[in-house]
Scaffold this active site. Structure first.
Site, PDB file in Angstrom:
ATOM      1  N   ASP A  44     -34.581  34.556  41.100  1.00 50.36           N
ATOM      2  CA  ASP A  44     -35.534  33.702  41.817  1.00 50.36           C
ATOM      3  C   ASP A  44     -34.783  32.745  42.746  1.00 50.36           C
ATOM      4  O   ASP A  44     -34.034  31.887  42.275  1.00 50.36           O
ATOM      5  CB  ASP A  44     -36.370  32.914  40.807  1.00 50.36           C
ATOM      6  N   ASP A  45     -34.952  32.923  44.034  1.00 51.83           N
ATOM      7  CA  ASP A  45     -34.333  32.054  45.049  1.00 51.83           C
ATOM      8  C   ASP A  45     -32.817  32.237  45.159  1.00 51.83           C
ATOM      9  O   ASP A  45     -32.118  31.358  45.670  1.00 51.83           O
ATOM     10  CB  ASP A  45     -34.619  30.553  44.800  1.00 51.83           C
ATOM     11  N   CYS A  84     -42.208  32.938  46.617  1.00 61.06           N
ATOM     12  CA  CYS A  84     -42.393  33.660  45.348  1.00 61.06           C
ATOM     13  C   CYS A  84     -43.629  34.537  45.237  1.00 61.06           C
ATOM     14  O   CYS A  84     -43.526  35.745  45.064  1.00 61.06           O
ATOM     15  CB  CYS A  84     -42.440  32.655  44.198  1.00 61.06           C
ATOM     16  N   ARG A  88     -43.598  38.678  45.051  1.00 58.14           N
ATOM     17  CA  ARG A  88     -43.735  39.409  43.787  1.00 58.14           C
ATOM     18  C   ARG A  88     -44.930  40.350  43.813  1.00 58.14           C
ATOM     19  O   ARG A  88     -44.891  41.452  43.237  1.00 58.14           O
ATOM     20  CB  ARG A  88     -43.866  38.417  42.628  1.00 58.14           C
ATOM     21  N   LYS A 141     -40.480  35.232  34.751  1.00 58.15           N
ATOM     22  CA  LYS A 141     -41.465  34.521  35.567  1.00 58.15           C
ATOM     23  C   LYS A 141     -42.470  35.502  36.172  1.00 58.15           C
ATOM     24  O   LYS A 141     -42.089  36.518  36.746  1.00 58.15           O
ATOM     25  CB  LYS A 141     -40.731  33.776  36.681  1.00 58.15           C
ATOM     26  N   HIS A 143     -45.960  34.477  38.030  1.00 61.31           N
ATOM     27  CA  HIS A 143     -46.390  33.865  39.284  1.00 61.31           C
ATOM     28  C   HIS A 143     -47.362  34.704  40.119  1.00 61.31           C
ATOM     29  O   HIS A 143     -47.389  34.629  41.357  1.00 61.31           O
ATOM     30  CB  HIS A 143     -45.187  33.442  40.148  1.00 61.31           C
ATOM     31  N   SER A 166     -43.676  28.940  38.518  1.00 60.54           N
ATOM     32  CA  SER A 166     -42.326  28.406  38.731  1.00 60.54           C
ATOM     33  C   SER A 166     -41.987  27.316  37.718  1.00 60.54           C
ATOM     34  O   SER A 166     -42.869  26.610  37.224  1.00 60.54           O
ATOM     35  CB  SER A 166     -42.194  27.844  40.151  1.00 60.54           C
ATOM     36  N   HIS A 220     -33.951  29.265  40.547  1.00 60.01           N
ATOM     37  CA  HIS A 220     -34.959  28.339  41.078  1.00 60.01           C
ATOM     38  C   HIS A 220     -34.718  26.970  40.438  1.00 60.01           C
ATOM     39  O   HIS A 220     -34.392  26.890  39.252  1.00 60.01           O
ATOM     40  CB  HIS A 220     -36.343  28.883  40.698  1.00 60.01           C
ATOM     41  N   ASP A 272     -36.240  37.428  44.874  1.00 60.06           N
ATOM     42  CA  ASP A 272     -37.615  37.398  45.421  1.00 60.06           C
ATOM     43  C   ASP A 272     -37.688  36.798  46.820  1.00 60.06           C
ATOM     44  O   ASP A 272     -38.590  37.089  47.589  1.00 60.06           O
ATOM     45  CB  ASP A 272     -38.554  36.633  44.479  1.00 60.06           C
ATOM     46  N   ASN A 273     -36.735  35.934  47.146  1.00 62.54           N
ATOM     47  CA  ASN A 273     -36.694  35.315  48.485  1.00 62.54           C
ATOM     48  C   ASN A 273     -35.344  34.632  48.630  1.00 62.54           C
ATOM     49  O   ASN A 273     -34.555  34.587  47.686  1.00 62.54           O
ATOM     50  CB  ASN A 273     -37.855  34.319  48.706  1.00 62.54           C
ATOM     51  N   LYS A 293     -35.220  30.294  52.164  1.00 57.20           N
ATOM     52  CA  LYS A 293     -36.560  30.388  51.594  1.00 57.20           C
ATOM     53  C   LYS A 293     -37.611  29.731  52.496  1.00 57.20           C
ATOM     54  O   LYS A 293     -37.383  28.633  53.012  1.00 57.20           O
ATOM     55  CB  LYS A 293     -36.544  29.690  50.232  1.00 57.20           C
TER      56      LYS A 293
HETATM   57 MG    MG Z   1     -38.551  32.419  44.621  1.00 58.17          MG
END
Ligand code: MG
Length: 450
Positions: A44-45, A84, A88, A141, A143, A166, A220, A272-273, A293
């Site tokens: 994540d991130d 996010c 996803r 996660k 989301h 998150s 994240h 994811d980003n 992001k």
């Molecule tokens: Mg993310």
């Protein structure tokens, strides 16, 4: 055809299908008949420049580096959104977020007071693989909607263990199935506990094909790691957190080896980003790419991506073919011998040709969306950028004529060459117009009034 009908059809066509892949012909025929396990690990991130195998000078990621050495590094692989929730949704459905409604123009992601989520009519990878007899689990996660009707267990996963949104959102419960077991989730031990649960799932499922979607909570912010990982990286707290994720990848791969499943399992790792640059030292790094992001600069969507499958993916290869998370669904479907839904627009193409390295990838275009706005289009090596925005500051800029970058020569989007190449801009404009004309935009699930 609705989701239920699709699942019924998928099960039937699987029974009728003779699963054979030309790329597997080299393997023995027994293995060729066996449908592979699929493990999808999502950070994540995590930024494009945050792994040592993607060039980070002080963040050592030995397990991921080994995955790259024994498998494939994909250097031009994108998420379908720079934040996010839409990212996803696209990953699991193989569809751009505008088609499922999992985008927002007022709110970029789902929040604890949001009422929307991934619609029941959407078919996820887990739906398709479960209908084909796969054991399915989601760890980490989610989301994609925290109300009961949107949870992983309602979208094709036999089991779920993780947080529903998150880790900077409250109250952030830890769910087992659909039941909260801890609130707020104790975050320092989250990566370790996710990993234990993922390993248990693999052990329990080892006699049948399985699909594990392992979506880490980190890096994240707020950043947390187990005490064992304190001070393990020169890169500070962010580095310690990534070191623990790297350890987790090592645990998953060691489990596969221990159970003799490594040659029957595709492991795909991505993010994811892009990195959350406004977090300063607590955020990641996009390496040589511009932005992060929330933006449609390359740093917002291009992800550090690795794939390993000993015996099928040749070791040590670097694939520069275009790929996106939209392609994961068709890839999994081809490997499992199930059809992709035929009653709706699917935005992905199978990456099997790229992964097996016998044929070039068939993707030639990437659409960069922010909410419902198409901000940039990559076609071949060229990217036309119509609207730029950092994602955080009030610096949205419309470019007419658009900016034009040659991403092979200039991956960092530093040199606008629009003036020299008007014909290329025209060609990309035509691709964008065709896409826009065919794109139906579903009502936003993220902007629904709370
Ligand atoms: Mg993310």
């Amino acid at each position: 055809m609705d989701r239920r009908t699709f699942l019924g059809t998928a099960a039937k066509s699987l029974a009728a299908a003779s699963v054979s892949f030309t790329h597997l012909a080299r393997a023995d025929s027994a293995r060729a008949r066996r449908r592979p396990n699929i493990i999808l690990i999502l950070a994540d991130d995590l930024g494009y420049g945050d792994l040592s195998c993607f060039g980070h000078p002080t963040l050592h990621t030995p397990h991921l580096d080994r995955m790259a050495a024994e498998g494939m590094k994909l250097t031009q692989f994108y998420s379908a959104a720079p934040v996010c929730t839409p990212s996803r949704a696209a990953l699991l459905t193989g569809r751009l977020p505008i088609r499922s409604g999992m985008y927002g123009d007022r709110r970029g992601v789902l929040f604890p007071d949001s009422v929307g989520g991934l619609p029941d009519s959407e078919v996820t990878i887990a739906d398709a693989l479960r209908a084909a007899g796969y054991a399915t689990a989601c760890v980490g996660k989610w989301h994609l909607g925290h109300r009961p009707q949107y949870l992983p267990t309602r979208h094709g996963f036999d089991e779920y263990f993780g947080i529903p949104y998150s880790n900077d959102m409250k109250p952030c419960p830890l769910l087992d199935g659909e039941s909260p077991i801890e609130e707020p989730a104790v975050q320092t031990t989250l990566t370790r506990r996710y990993t234990e649960r993922a390993v248990q799932f693999i052990e329990r499922s080892r006699r049948r094909p399985f699909f594990l979607y392992f979506a880490h909570t980190f890096p994240h912010v707020p950043l947390h790691r187990s005490t064992e990982f304190a001070g393990t990286s020169l890169r500070g707290l962010y580095g310690d957190v990534v070191r623990e994720l790297d350890w987790s990848v090592g645990q998953i791969r060691a489990t596969l080896t221990r159970l003799g499943l490594h040659r029957d399992t595709l492991v795909l790792f991505t993010s994811d980003n892009g990195p959350w640059l406004t977090q300063n030292q607590q955020g990641g790094c996009a390496g040589l790419l511009r932005g992060g992001k929330g933006s449609t600069w390359e740093g917002g969507l291009r992800e550090p991506t690795l794939a390993v499958w000993p015996g099928t993916i040749p070791p040590g290869r670097v694939a520069m073919d275009l790929g996106t998370t939209l392609d994961v669904f068709p890839t999994c479907a081809e490997l499992a011998g199930v059809p992709v839904p035929s009653d709706r627009v699917m935005d992905g193409v199978s990456l099997v040709p790229v992964l097996t390295a016998f044929r070039p990838g068939s993707r030639d275009t990437v659409f960069y969306y922010s909410g419902s706005e198409l901000r940039a289009v990559r076609h071949g090596s060229w990217k036309a950028h119509y609207v730029t925005h950092s994602g955080y500051r009030d610096d949205r800029e419309v470019h007419d004529p658009p900016l034009l970058f040659h991403l092979d020569v200039d991956p960092g989007e530093r040199y606008d060459v629009a003036k020299e190449h008007p014909a290329i801009l025209d060609r990309i404009a035509a691709v964008a117009a065709l896409h826009r004309a065919a794109a139906e935009v579903a009502p936003s699930q993220l902007d629904l009034p709370a």
